[in-house]
Design a protein around this motif. Structure first.
Motif, short mmCIF file in Angstrom:
data_model
loop_
_atom_site.label_atom_id
_atom_site.label_comp_id
_atom_site.label_asym_id
_atom_site.label_seq_id
_atom_site.Cartn_x
_atom_site.Cartn_y
_atom_site.Cartn_z
N VAL A 1 -1.77 -11.46 29.40
CA VAL A 1 -1.91 -10.13 29.99
C VAL A 1 -0.68 -9.27 29.71
O VAL A 1 -0.79 -8.06 29.53
N ARG A 2 0.50 -9.90 29.65
CA ARG A 2 1.68 -9.11 29.34
C ARG A 2 1.59 -8.56 27.92
O ARG A 2 2.02 -7.43 27.65
N GLY A 3 1.02 -9.33 27.02
CA GLY A 3 0.88 -8.86 25.64
C GLY A 3 -0.11 -7.73 25.48
O GLY A 3 -0.17 -7.11 24.42
N ARG A 4 -0.89 -7.43 26.51
CA ARG A 4 -1.89 -6.37 26.43
C ARG A 4 -1.37 -5.03 26.95
O ARG A 4 -2.14 -4.08 27.10
N GLY A 5 -0.08 -4.95 27.21
CA GLY A 5 0.48 -3.70 27.72
C GLY A 5 0.42 -2.58 26.70
O GLY A 5 0.37 -2.82 25.49
N ASP A 6 0.44 -1.34 27.19
CA ASP A 6 0.29 -0.18 26.30
C ASP A 6 1.58 0.63 26.15
O ASP A 6 1.54 1.78 25.73
N GLU A 7 2.73 0.02 26.47
CA GLU A 7 3.97 0.79 26.43
C GLU A 7 4.35 1.24 25.02
O GLU A 7 5.16 2.17 24.86
N ARG A 8 3.79 0.60 24.01
CA ARG A 8 4.12 1.01 22.64
C ARG A 8 3.20 2.09 22.11
O ARG A 8 3.34 2.52 20.96
N LEU A 9 2.26 2.52 22.93
CA LEU A 9 1.37 3.61 22.53
C LEU A 9 2.02 4.96 22.80
O LEU A 9 2.92 5.07 23.63
N PRO A 10 1.54 6.01 22.16
CA PRO A 10 2.00 7.35 22.52
C PRO A 10 1.66 7.65 23.98
O PRO A 10 0.68 7.11 24.52
N PRO A 11 2.44 8.48 24.65
CA PRO A 11 2.22 8.75 26.08
C PRO A 11 0.80 9.17 26.41
O PRO A 11 0.27 8.80 27.46
N GLU A 12 0.16 9.92 25.52
CA GLU A 12 -1.18 10.42 25.84
C GLU A 12 -2.25 9.33 25.80
O GLU A 12 -3.38 9.54 26.23
N LYS A 13 -1.90 8.15 25.31
CA LYS A 13 -2.87 7.05 25.25
C LYS A 13 -2.52 5.90 26.19
O LYS A 13 -3.16 4.85 26.14
N ARG A 14 -1.58 6.11 27.07
CA ARG A 14 -1.15 5.04 27.97
C ARG A 14 -2.01 5.06 29.24
O ARG A 14 -1.63 5.60 30.26
#
Length: 336
Positions: A288-301
């Motif tokens: 579940v930690r690997g599924r985080g979206d912190e590396r996405l652009p802000p508009e897709k988080r």
């Protein structure tokens, strides 16, 4: 016309839901059109763990120590007080009061820890029939557990329908499978959709012995049904009906992270008959930690950072009381 949105964890939902996969080690993230296939690659070397024979359900203290090592102690601080000073709720339970009251002050939060239903699931063998049996038995347990919880809250509850597919199909929320989409919940027809093969394929080759990785997916989708029946999704959807992308994404994250917490609460409650070795528990948290979206652009988080996507599972698993799962009263920093 596109159907209504489905709800699911990153890399599982229908088109438009979920961050891009992390890709194989040493390569940049792959960013095909949504939804994308998920492959887990640790964002940092995983911490060392004790030998994998420890039963998390028995040695809760050891589990907590491992969790704190993974997530940091600060996440869990204040979770137990998340529901203090909330507005009064209507006597109508899930069917009464404003949408905000049904989410922020849901009677579910007052019901304490779910009562164990002594869930026992079969081992998963490398066949669609075996995975389908696992999913059905686990879903029966979830039906039993959440039905009891809604009765305690005085809220009407109808069990979700299930579609555990191995052939393409269509739901009111879209067609399946889409690339990388192995599970989602469709509120339009109160149905969970999970691909019996796809849920393994999108796990990045997770061994079937790490059953908790797959159980968490089912329990997460079921958590969205809980939100729907309690009126929480209605409030979340209203918050998402805005042109402010940051506000819309934060509302989405509160929905998704609460489903994570509900999943953790169920698994924590059933830890006696659904015991996990330390390695199995760690595999679930790494996944579940690997599924985080912190590396996405802000508009897709729209799902949450890896730390929070894992942290809310742990909050439910360790706290078990549904009061700790009230993502609607915590500050934005807890659902970033």
């Amino acid at each position: 016309m596109p159907g209504p949105p489905g709800y699911g964890p990153p890399g599982y939902g229908p088109p438009g839901y979920g961050p891009p996969p992390h890709g194989p080690p040493g390569r940049p993230p792959v960013r095909p059109p949504y939804p994308q296939q998920y492959r887990y690659v640790p964002m940092r070397p995983p911490p060392r763990r004790s030998a994998g024979g420890t039963i998390a359900g028995i040695l809760g203290a050891l589990t907590s120590a491992a969790v704190i090592a993974i997530l940091g102690a600060t996440f869990l601080v204040g979770q137990g007080g998340a529901t203090t000073n909330r507005p009064p709720i209507s006597s109508g339970g899930g069917g009464g009061g404003s949408a905000r009251e049904q989410a922020v002050g849901s009677k579910l939060y007052e019901t304490g820890a779910p009562a164990p239903v002594n869930c026992r699931v079969p081992g998963i063998q490398p066949s669609s029939a075996s995975m389908r049996q696992f999913m059905n038995v686990l879903s029966d347990c979830l039906d039993n557990s959440w039905s009891q919880q809604f009765r305690k809250a005085g809220i009407r509850f109808d069990e979700p329908d299930r579609v555990f597919w191995d052939q393409p199909g269509r739901s009111p929320c879209g067609t399946y499978p889409a690339p990388g989409a192995s599970a989602f919940y469709c509120p339009a027809n109160d149905t969970m959709y999970v691909g019996v093969r796809h849920v393994v394929e999108t796990s990045g080759g997770e061994p079937l012995s790490n059953w908790a990785v797959f159980a968490r997916v089912i329990a997460h989708e079921y958590g969205h049904h809980v939100q729907n029946r309690a009126g929480i999704l209605l409030y979340g959807n209203r918050l998402m009906d805005t042109g402010d992308i940051d506000r819309r994404n934060e509302a989405s994250r509160r929905i998704e992270l609460q489903a994570q917490c509900f999943a953790g609460a169920f698994l924590g409650t059933e830890r006696v008959t659904l015991p996990m070795t330390q390695d199995q528990f760690n595999a679930m948290i790494r996944d579940v930690r690997g599924r985080g979206d912190e590396r996405l652009p802000p508009e897709k988080r729209d799902h949450g950072s890896g730390r929070h996507y894992a942290g809310w599972v742990v909050a439910g698993y360790e706290g078990r009381r549904l009061a700790v799962c009230n993502t609607w009263t915590v500050p934005s920093s807890k659902v970033s």
